[in-house]
Design a protein around this motif. Structure first.
Motif, mmCIF file in Angstrom:
data_model
loop_
_atom_site.group_PDB
_atom_site.id
_atom_site.type_symbol
_atom_site.label_atom_id
_atom_site.label_comp_id
_atom_site.label_asym_id
_atom_site.label_seq_id
_atom_site.Cartn_x
_atom_site.Cartn_y
_atom_site.Cartn_z
ATOM 1 N N GLY A 36 2.054 17.864 48.658
ATOM 2 C CA GLY A 36 2.766 16.712 48.101
ATOM 3 C C GLY A 36 2.650 16.664 46.586
ATOM 4 N N LYS A 37 1.424 16.890 46.089
ATOM 5 C CA LYS A 37 1.190 16.895 44.626
ATOM 6 C C LYS A 37 2.025 17.989 43.964
ATOM 7 C CE LYS A 37 -1.837 13.751 43.506
ATOM 8 N NZ LYS A 37 -1.222 12.655 42.779
ATOM 9 N N THR A 38 2.064 19.152 44.628
ATOM 10 C CA THR A 38 2.833 20.266 44.089
ATOM 11 C C THR A 38 4.298 19.892 43.960
ATOM 12 O OG1 THR A 38 1.296 21.759 45.175
ATOM 13 C CG2 THR A 38 3.398 22.683 44.479
ATOM 14 N N ALA A 39 4.822 19.271 45.006
ATOM 15 C CA ALA A 39 6.220 18.864 44.977
ATOM 16 C C ALA A 39 6.454 17.852 43.856
ATOM 17 C CB ALA A 39 6.607 18.262 46.328
ATOM 18 N N GLU A 40 5.486 16.937 43.677
ATOM 19 C CA GLU A 40 5.615 15.936 42.617
ATOM 20 C C GLU A 40 5.726 16.596 41.244
ATOM 21 O OE1 GLU A 40 2.663 12.678 42.016
ATOM 22 O OE2 GLU A 40 3.064 12.304 44.137
ATOM 23 N N SER A 41 4.835 17.574 40.989
ATOM 24 C CA SER A 41 4.897 18.270 39.699
ATOM 25 C C SER A 41 6.234 18.977 39.541
ATOM 26 C CB SER A 41 3.782 19.301 39.582
ATOM 27 O OG SER A 41 2.565 18.754 39.960
ATOM 28 N N ALA A 42 6.718 19.555 40.621
ATOM 29 C CA ALA A 42 7.983 20.284 40.559
ATOM 30 C C ALA A 42 9.127 19.318 40.260
ATOM 31 C CB ALA A 42 8.222 21.031 41.864
ATOM 32 N N VAL A 43 9.097 18.112 40.862
ATOM 33 C CA VAL A 43 10.142 17.122 40.595
ATOM 34 C C VAL A 43 10.230 16.879 39.101
ATOM 35 C CG1 VAL A 43 10.815 14.709 40.853
ATOM 36 C CG2 VAL A 43 9.877 15.931 42.798
ATOM 37 N N SER A 44 9.050 16.660 38.501
ATOM 38 C CA SER A 44 9.003 16.357 37.078
ATOM 39 C C SER A 44 9.691 17.458 36.266
ATOM 40 C CB SER A 44 7.536 16.198 36.667
ATOM 41 O OG SER A 44 7.423 15.696 35.388
ATOM 42 N N ALA A 45 9.321 18.715 36.533
ATOM 43 C CA ALA A 45 9.897 19.824 35.770
ATOM 44 C C ALA A 45 11.408 19.915 35.977
ATOM 45 C CB ALA A 45 9.215 21.126 36.174
ATOM 46 N N VAL A 46 11.852 19.739 37.245
ATOM 47 C CA VAL A 46 13.293 19.831 37.526
ATOM 48 C C VAL A 46 14.045 18.724 36.787
ATOM 49 C CG1 VAL A 46 15.023 19.623 39.346
ATOM 50 C CG2 VAL A 46 12.959 20.966 39.746
ATOM 51 N N ARG A 47 13.453 17.514 36.755
ATOM 52 C CA ARG A 47 14.113 16.401 36.068
ATOM 53 C C ARG A 47 14.304 16.684 34.581
ATOM 54 N NH1 ARG A 47 16.653 13.113 39.678
ATOM 55 N NH2 ARG A 47 15.176 12.222 41.165
ATOM 56 N N PHE A 48 13.272 17.296 33.962
ATOM 57 C CA PHE A 48 13.416 17.587 32.530
ATOM 58 C C PHE A 48 14.520 18.610 32.313
ATOM 59 C CE2 PHE A 48 9.082 15.811 32.234
ATOM 60 C CZ PHE A 48 9.362 14.835 31.310
ATOM 61 N N ALA A 49 14.573 19.625 33.176
ATOM 62 C CA ALA A 49 15.625 20.636 33.049
ATOM 63 C C ALA A 49 16.991 19.976 33.209
ATOM 64 C CB ALA A 49 15.420 21.727 34.095
ATOM 65 N N ARG A 50 17.078 19.076 34.179
ATOM 66 C CA ARG A 50 18.336 18.391 34.432
ATOM 67 C C ARG A 50 18.764 17.574 33.205
ATOM 68 N NH1 ARG A 50 20.484 13.569 34.634
ATOM 69 N NH2 ARG A 50 22.168 13.226 36.129
ATOM 70 N N SER A 51 17.811 16.840 32.612
ATOM 71 C CA SER A 51 18.121 16.031 31.432
ATOM 72 C C SER A 51 18.700 16.895 30.322
ATOM 73 C CB SER A 51 16.868 15.346 30.898
ATOM 74 O OG SER A 51 16.460 14.344 31.767
ATOM 75 N N VAL A 52 18.087 18.068 30.125
ATOM 76 C CA VAL A 52 18.558 18.935 29.044
ATOM 77 C C VAL A 52 19.992 19.366 29.316
ATOM 78 C CG1 VAL A 52 18.251 21.160 27.930
ATOM 79 C CG2 VAL A 52 16.281 19.728 28.416
ATOM 80 N N VAL A 53 20.268 19.778 30.552
ATOM 81 C CA VAL A 53 21.619 20.253 30.850
ATOM 82 C C VAL A 53 22.617 19.097 30.747
ATOM 83 C CG1 VAL A 53 23.077 21.394 32.552
ATOM 84 C CG2 VAL A 53 20.691 22.056 32.320
ATOM 85 N N ALA A 54 22.231 17.938 31.267
ATOM 86 C CA ALA A 54 23.147 16.806 31.271
ATOM 87 C C ALA A 54 23.426 16.300 29.859
ATOM 88 C CB ALA A 54 22.574 15.682 32.132
ATOM 89 N N HIS A 55 22.426 16.333 28.985
ATOM 90 C CA HIS A 55 22.609 15.804 27.626
ATOM 91 C C HIS A 55 22.659 16.921 26.599
ATOM 92 C CE1 HIS A 55 21.805 11.695 29.032
ATOM 93 N NE2 HIS A 55 20.854 12.227 29.777
ATOM 94 N N ARG A 56 23.201 18.088 27.002
ATOM 95 C CA ARG A 56 23.128 19.256 26.118
ATOM 96 C C ARG A 56 23.809 19.028 24.771
ATOM 97 N NH1 ARG A 56 26.341 19.283 29.956
ATOM 98 N NH2 ARG A 56 28.556 19.719 29.727
ATOM 99 N N ASP A 141 11.599 13.668 48.277
ATOM 100 C CA ASP A 141 11.432 13.222 49.670
ATOM 101 C C ASP A 141 10.195 13.867 50.287
ATOM 102 O OD1 ASP A 141 13.653 11.731 49.448
ATOM 103 O OD2 ASP A 141 15.002 13.142 50.473
ATOM 104 N N PHE A 142 10.060 15.167 50.015
ATOM 105 C CA PHE A 142 8.912 15.887 50.563
ATOM 106 C C PHE A 142 7.597 15.264 50.061
ATOM 107 C CE2 PHE A 142 5.606 19.037 50.428
ATOM 108 C CZ PHE A 142 5.699 19.644 51.671
ATOM 109 N N ALA A 143 7.566 14.983 48.736
ATOM 110 C CA ALA A 143 6.352 14.402 48.151
ATOM 111 C C ALA A 143 6.070 13.040 48.785
ATOM 112 C CB ALA A 143 6.526 14.259 46.639
ATOM 113 N N GLU A 144 7.150 12.300 49.041
ATOM 114 C CA GLU A 144 7.003 10.963 49.627
ATOM 115 C C GLU A 144 6.359 11.046 51.010
ATOM 116 O OE1 GLU A 144 6.946 7.231 48.889
ATOM 117 O OE2 GLU A 144 8.002 8.565 47.510
#
Lengths: 147, 276, 407
Positions: A36-56, A141-144
């Motif tokens: 669960g913790k692993t998934a949580e960390s991964a969520v964080s990284a994916v969100r940052f990548a998403r922000s960069v692409v969305a606000h490029r 969801d997995f982390a939840e």
């Protein structure tokens, strides 16, 4: 308070050691928590990548590249660390497969985006954002479920 | 006794204060310890500083390391601590100001010459620090060139003949006339009515000892009058930790041997600090 | 008129110089995980630093004695040495984090790996400390640090749900444990009340030759400049709470921490915020490096300060140079500067009472202060903070181990 201050360097060392390595999993429950913790960390990284692409358009090139590189690095270290933990039983294998499938997909997706970015920009930003959103919500969801 | 003589508590007002050179406001050193001439009316003769003065006060491993390292790098056969004669002291306030031209400590001079002075832009003029040849402020220890390292372990450090250090009086166990433990020395009271130094100033005489019932380290100045117990929470706490504090005049003390102080009178007959 | 200008300039400097890598990291991380529910700690921290910085500034103005002089004088050589060891250790750790922070800011601009920027940053910092006048140095980086005000503008541009932010003030998120909450509270307090701030503030007072007449300036700096800096801290936390918290993202790098400004204000905002981060961390690099020199020199009674030429304060400058070298080496081991910051914050919190106790004692000593001793108000607040800091100091390290440093 004086002995406490004397112990500070020792405590630092202990804390660094504690945080630097992932401890072994004792049982299925513990393993699931780690997943669960692993998934949580991964969520964080994916969100940052998403922000960069969305606000490029709102970012400078070197900045976006640094943030994407960090996301790839974070995901790969998350994978390495969790992949190195021995699952305690067969039932844990399923959890392991599930989380690693997601995080490894995230890693390759973000790594892909970084390559495109370095070359001549993300080809299909809308699709990438959708993909990352989907991944993030699956991981979330997995982390939840495993907390 | 001169009624208007200045009264100081050695640990509170003098020890560990900054020493400043009057002529150019240069920060010289700390009052790491005080040199005392014993006798019937003992008095303070000099400020001692540097590792050889601080080390013994620190005690334990850090103190040992400090003194031994210093001895290792010293050129003389019997290094003593850096010394400033009390006759040079012009003012004891938030800092201790000294007249004349006492030299910087050896480490500063060595670093100025060999490290900092070699970096472009240091613009220092070490010549300004050359000592003036006054009789009393040429401590033997600064005479040698510190850059000439002779790596020999020195003999035990020796103070000037017939002197003792005030720091050694602090934290000693105090026993009453019949040998029972009465408390711990917490501070030394100094009165400026000793012999004349350099024909202008009177020396600080050791007038007596402040004794705390319980061993609890420093008094932080809370032994003084009730007007100075602020903030009240802290004052109350410190005073509680030390138990009762009493004052033994110098002639009420029988002996100072074996790292202990033996009183000539019973604890109950000592003055309470509230009368001070 | 000239006086007013000086006071304003002082306030702006204190404002811009307040935030360093510690505040930046702690507030961004806390904002993303706890929303605004730890804002009260920032306020407690600001009041605390104001109370003790005012005392130490007053002592410096009246008696020309900086904080570490007081530590040695009141606590004695032994406890003073323990304090020196702890403070020096934290100082070098913080210095390493600040050097790393400046290098990271340069990486964000150029895309060149921060490790390559570490040696030049350290070298330039040392050159500034070697040659530039104290006042110029403080002013330039303090004022440039004002660029961080973009966090406030960005927050306004992001158009957060103000009602949501307000409810967060009193309602911590349910999915975080109490120990973790307390751990981050301690980190925030450590960030706001870092001991080097009073070492630097009081030594700076002596460097600028404050007298009783400068008490107004000192108080204006403290009572206006520091709270404004605190507002900046809160804005950083609010930005993180707006952008990161809803999507469960936790910033772990400087690049991620300034993302809200990029989202809110675009390229210009991004440029300004990176400038601000660089100025703040570079300024704090100077402050922490000088503070390590100040604390060691003031314990041993060496001549210190930039008010004399370097050649006249040899041991001081050697100490500064040595700590810069050690900190640079520490960062070059590729240890994560953000992690170093997080640890140094908690260790600072553990060492706080050692530093502030003698300040409180001396501020009450009429031998030093004459008529300028503490009033009742300062004493009540000071005593309250001593109790609080003692509890925090005792809890800091156990909480750090229990929560695995807040994981």
């Amino acid at each position: 308070m004086i002995p406490l201050a004397r112990l500070a360097p020792l405590a630092l060392l202990t804390a660094l050691l504690l945080s630097a390595c992932v401890s072994p999993a004792w049982d299925d429950h513990d393993y699931a928590l780690k997943a669960g913790k692993t998934a949580e960390s991964a969520v964080s990284a994916v969100r940052f990548a998403r922000s960069v692409v969305a606000h490029r358009d709102r970012m400078t090139g070197p900045y976006a590249e640094v943030v994407l590189t960090e996301a790839v690095r974070d995901l790969s270290s998350v994978n390495d660390q969790f992949g190195g933990v021995q699952p305690p039983s067969d039932s844990s294998d399923r959890v392991r497969d599930e989380v690693l499938r997601l995080t490894e997909r995230a890693e390759s997706e973000v790594a892909d985006l970084l390559i495109q970015w370095r070359r001549d920009g993300v080809k299909d930003p809308e699709a990438a954002v959708r993909e990352l959103d989907g991944l993030a919500s699956e991981l979330s969801d997995f982390a939840e479920k495993h907390r | 006794m001169n009624e208007h003589a200045r009264v100081l508590h050695a640990r509170l007002h003098l020890l560990d204060r900054q020493v400043v050179r009057e002529s150019d406001d240069r920060l010289l050193c700390k009052v790491d310890d005080l040199e005392v001439r014993p006798g019937d009316r003992p008095y303070v003769t000099a400020i001692l500083s540097g590792p050889l003065a601080l080390g013994p006060r620190l005690g334990g491993l850090p103190g040992w390391l400090m003194t031994e390292t210093d001895r290792l790098f010293r050129g003389e056969a019997r290094p003593g601590p850096y010394r400033i004669d009390m006759s040079l002291v012009t003012d004891v306030g938030s800092a201790v100001r000294v007249a004349g031209h006492p030299q910087d400590l050896a480490l500063e001079r060595w670093l100025t010459r060999n490290v900092v002075g070699r970096i472009p832009g240091a613009a220092g003029t070490p010549e300004q620090d050359a000592p003036e040849s006054t009789a009393q402020d040429v401590p033997e220890n600064t005479a040698g060139d510190a850059s000439e390292k002779t790596l020999r372990v020195r003999e035990r450090e020796e103070d000037r003949p017939d002197t003792m250090r005030l720091g050694g009086l602090l934290g000693r166990t105090v026993r009453g006339p019949s040998g029972e433990v009465a408390g711990d020395t917490a501070d030394v009271r100094l009165v400026q009515d000793g012999p004349l130094l350099a024909e202008v100033r009177q020396a600080f005489r050791l007038a007596g000892l402040l004794i705390a019932r319980r061993r609890a380290g420093r008094l932080f100045g809370y032994e003084r009058g009730p007007g100075l117990w602020r903030p009240s929470l802290l004052g109350a706490l410190v005073r509680r930790m030390h138990g009762e504090i009493r004052y033994a005049e110098w002639d009420q003390i029988e002996s100072l041997d074996d790292d202990e102080v033996r009183l000539g009178v019973a604890w109950d007959r000592l003055r309470s600090t509230a009368d001070l | 008129m000239k006086r007013l200008l000086a006071v304003t300039l002082g306030i702006l400097t204190a404002f811009g110089g307040f935030v360093d890598i510690g505040d930046l990291v702690a507030n961004a991380v806390v904002g993303s995980r706890f929303g605004m529910s730890l804002a009260w700690v920032v306020i407690v921290g600001i009041v605390g630093i104001c109370v003790f910085a005012e005392m130490s500034g007053r002592i410096a103005a009246v008696s020309q004695r900086p904080v570490f002089d007081l530590v040695r004088e009141r606590m004695g050589p032994r406890a003073g040495l323990v304090n020196l060891g702890a403070s020096f250790f934290i100082n070098v750790l913080t210095l390493a984090a600040e050097i790393g922070g400046s290098a990271l800011a340069l990486e964000l601009v150029t895309g060149i790996n921060y490790l390559l920027w570490v040696p030049p940053v350290a070298l330039v910092a040392w050159l500034v400390m070697w040659r530039v006048k104290f006042e110029t140095m403080e002013r330039v980086f303090g004022l440039a640090g004002l660029a961080l005000v973009v966090f406030i503008v960005a927050l306004w541009q992001l158009g957060p749900d103000w009602g949501e932010l307000t409810t967060q003030l009193v309602r911590p998120p349910q999915d975080e444990g109490v120990p973790t909450y307390l751990y981050y509270a301690i980190a925030l307090l450590g960030g706001a009340m870092t001991p080097y701030e009073v070492f630097f503030f009081s030594s700076g007072g002596v460097e600028e030759k404050w007298t009783r007449k400068d008490l107004v300036t000192a108080r204006a700096n403290v009572f206006v400049g520091f709270p404004l800096g605190g507002v900046l801290s809160l804005a950083i936390a609010a930005c993180a709470a707006t952008v990161f918290m809803p999507v469960e993202a936790e910033p772990g790098s400087l690049g991620q921490m300034v993302l809200p400004v990029a989202e809110g204000l675009g390229k210009v905002g991004l440029g300004v915020v990176i400038l601000g981060v660089f100025a703040a961390t570079f300024g704090a690099t100077l402050e922490t490096a000088l503070s390590s020199g100040y604390s060691l020199s003031q314990y041993f009674g060496w001549q210190w300060g930039k008010y004399v030429v370097p050649g006249r304060a040899a041991r001081f400058h050697v100490t500064v140079l040595a700590s810069v070298i050690v900190a640079t080496a520490l960062i070059l081991t590729t240890i994560d500067p953000i992690k170093v910051t997080e640890y140094s914050l908690v260790f600072s919190a553990a060492a706080l009472p050692l530093t502030y106790l003698p300040v409180l004692m001396i501020a009450n000593d009429p031998d030093y202060m004459g008529a300028k001793v503490n009033g009742r108000f300062s004493n009540v607040l000071g005593s309250f903070y001593m109790v609080l800091l003692l509890v925090v100091a005792l809890a800091a390290i156990p909480l750090m181990i229990a929560t695995k440093a807040g994981q």
